[in-house]
Design an enzyme around this catalytic site. Structure first.
Site, mmCIF file in Angstrom:
data_model
loop_
_atom_site.group_PDB
_atom_site.id
_atom_site.type_symbol
_atom_site.label_atom_id
_atom_site.label_comp_id
_atom_site.label_asym_id
_atom_site.label_seq_id
_atom_site.Cartn_x
_atom_site.Cartn_y
_atom_site.Cartn_z
ATOM 1 N N HIS A 30 -84.750 27.621 87.219
ATOM 2 C CA HIS A 30 -83.805 28.574 86.624
ATOM 3 C C HIS A 30 -84.497 29.185 85.356
ATOM 4 O O HIS A 30 -85.547 28.963 84.767
ATOM 5 C CB HIS A 30 -82.475 27.977 86.488
ATOM 6 N N HIS A 33 -86.081 27.089 82.695
ATOM 7 C CA HIS A 33 -87.404 26.595 82.847
ATOM 8 C C HIS A 33 -88.244 27.924 82.685
ATOM 9 O O HIS A 33 -89.257 27.583 81.939
ATOM 10 C CB HIS A 33 -87.515 26.187 84.309
ATOM 11 N N GLN A 57 -86.924 8.024 86.272
ATOM 12 C CA GLN A 57 -85.749 8.317 85.186
ATOM 13 C C GLN A 57 -84.298 8.567 86.045
ATOM 14 O O GLN A 57 -83.634 8.768 85.027
ATOM 15 C CB GLN A 57 -86.386 9.454 84.574
ATOM 16 N N LYS A 146 -81.999 21.923 75.583
ATOM 17 C CA LYS A 146 -81.161 21.395 76.492
ATOM 18 C C LYS A 146 -81.039 19.839 76.431
ATOM 19 O O LYS A 146 -79.974 19.372 76.438
ATOM 20 C CB LYS A 146 -80.916 22.015 77.945
HETATM 21 P P1 AMP Z 1 -85.814 19.650 84.299
HETATM 22 O O1 AMP Z 1 -86.378 20.338 85.444
HETATM 23 O O2 AMP Z 1 -84.373 19.669 84.339
HETATM 24 O O3 AMP Z 1 -86.437 18.038 83.965
HETATM 25 O O4 AMP Z 1 -86.124 20.464 83.098
HETATM 26 C C1 AMP Z 1 -87.580 20.883 82.778
HETATM 27 C C2 AMP Z 1 -87.444 21.500 81.488
HETATM 28 O O5 AMP Z 1 -86.557 22.651 81.131
HETATM 29 C C3 AMP Z 1 -87.117 20.489 80.116
HETATM 30 O O6 AMP Z 1 -87.929 20.808 79.081
HETATM 31 C C4 AMP Z 1 -85.615 20.927 80.253
HETATM 32 O O7 AMP Z 1 -84.940 20.761 78.629
HETATM 33 C C5 AMP Z 1 -85.792 22.379 80.257
HETATM 34 N N1 AMP Z 1 -84.595 22.991 80.495
HETATM 35 C C6 AMP Z 1 -83.636 22.672 81.597
HETATM 36 N N2 AMP Z 1 -82.399 23.410 81.375
HETATM 37 C C7 AMP Z 1 -82.586 24.233 80.350
HETATM 38 C C8 AMP Z 1 -82.022 25.360 79.680
HETATM 39 N N3 AMP Z 1 -80.632 25.549 80.208
HETATM 40 N N4 AMP Z 1 -82.413 26.038 78.774
HETATM 41 C C9 AMP Z 1 -83.591 25.590 77.989
HETATM 42 N N5 AMP Z 1 -84.495 24.848 78.683
HETATM 43 C C10 AMP Z 1 -83.922 23.920 79.584
#
Ligand code: AMP
Length: 277
Positions: A30, A33, A57, A146
């Site tokens: 989204h 990312h 995790q 986040k």
């Molecule tokens: P994930 O796919 O959830 O493991 O997230 C991958 C990266 O995207 C991580 O560094 C998250 O902190 C970042 N991320 C996820 N959601 C957001 C958001 N709403 N705003 C900024 N970074 C995000």
């Protein structure tokens, strides 16, 4: 954009790259990312994004099973952003003998907030980030605030284990109505999504209270819990932005106000940060 499916191909790609920006993800991408991807693109010669839903995790098998995926769409989005390579390692290669029992632990920092509720989550996260850093060899790595606790832990691990990488924390991206973007939001019904808005709203109110000079943190926490009382709360409070210790008074390191709560069985986290004066 090239697709790298093996560690060997990943290592070969990284060789002799003057600067490489890296964004690790679990896919179902989204704008949150993509904001990290854009920053990596702006600051590095090459950009690599990894997509790996890391079983190590997930403390909840149901959450892992329900984690949304759409690789085809992710690839279209990354191609459009001009990413150079996407690394999609296979589970068998990442964990050839199942989840390793080796642990990278920070007892105090890991025991707080999410760590107090998600057994082994941060150990599993640090292990995969450690290994990804070994395989990708990034110059800079980009993480979203986040997942604030995750960012602190990764930054610390990179320093303590002497990785030649700079870890950057990037602003939390929200929907226009305030909802923090998350891959898990897709699991919410229209009503659930609307119920979830109370999380960001109550955080903004708490932040405004602190910024107005409110030093009665016990009262601010009480109001936060009262606002969230329709949800199942895991934690909701004010924390030292470096140590994540719960604060009763403003500290010198800035204040993190953070919430984890369930809406329709979906675990949502959100936070606001008040920088030190
Ligand atoms: P994930 O796919 O959830 O493991 O997230 C991958 C990266 O995207 C991580 O560094 C998250 O902190 C970042 N991320 C996820 N959601 C957001 C958001 N709403 N705003 C900024 N970074 C995000």
């Amino acid at each position: 954009m090239i697709q790298l499916d093996t560690v060997k191909a990943m290592r070969a790609f990284s060789r002799d790259k003057a600067s490489l920006g890296f964004v690790p993800t679990m896919g179902f991408l989204h704008e949150g990312h993509l904001s990290l991807v854009r920053r990596a693109k702006a600051e590095n010669e090459y950009t690599v994004v990894s997509i790996f839903v890391n079983p190590a995790q997930f403390n909840d098998a149901n959450d892992l099973e329900k984690y949304p995926t759409d690789l085809e769409r992710d690839l279209v989005l990354l191609e459009r952003e001009g990413v150079d390579a996407v690394f999609i390692p296979k589970r068998d290669e990442v964990y050839p003998e199942g989840t390793p029992t080796v642990k990278i632990r920070y007892d105090a920092l890991m025991g707080r907030l999410c760590g107090a509720f998600r057994e082994n989550h941060f150990e599993g996260m640090l292990l995969i980030v450690h290994n990804l850093f070994m395989w990708v060899s990034p110059t800079r790595a980009y993480f979203g605030l986040k997942d604030y606790q995750q960012f602190l832990l990764v930054e610390k691990m990179a320093r303590d284990l002497a990785f030649p990488v700079t870890v950057h924390g990037c602003p939390l991206v929200r929907e226009e109505d305030g909802l923090a973007l998350s891959s898990r939001n897709v699991r919410l019904s229209t009503k659930g999504r609307s119920d979830a808005l109370v999380i960001s709203r109550s955080l903004f109110e708490a932040k405004a209270d602190v910024e107005r000079g409110g030093v009665n943190f016990a009262l601010i926490k009480k109001n936060l819990h009262a606002a969230l009382n329709s949800l199942r709360i895991e934690y909701a409070s004010l924390y030292d932005a470096q140590t994540l210790e719960e604060l009763t008074l403003p500290g010198k390191n800035g204040v993190l106000i953070a919430v984890a709560a369930y809406v329709e069985g979906v675990r949502l986290i959100d936070n606001v940060l008040i920088e030190p004066c």
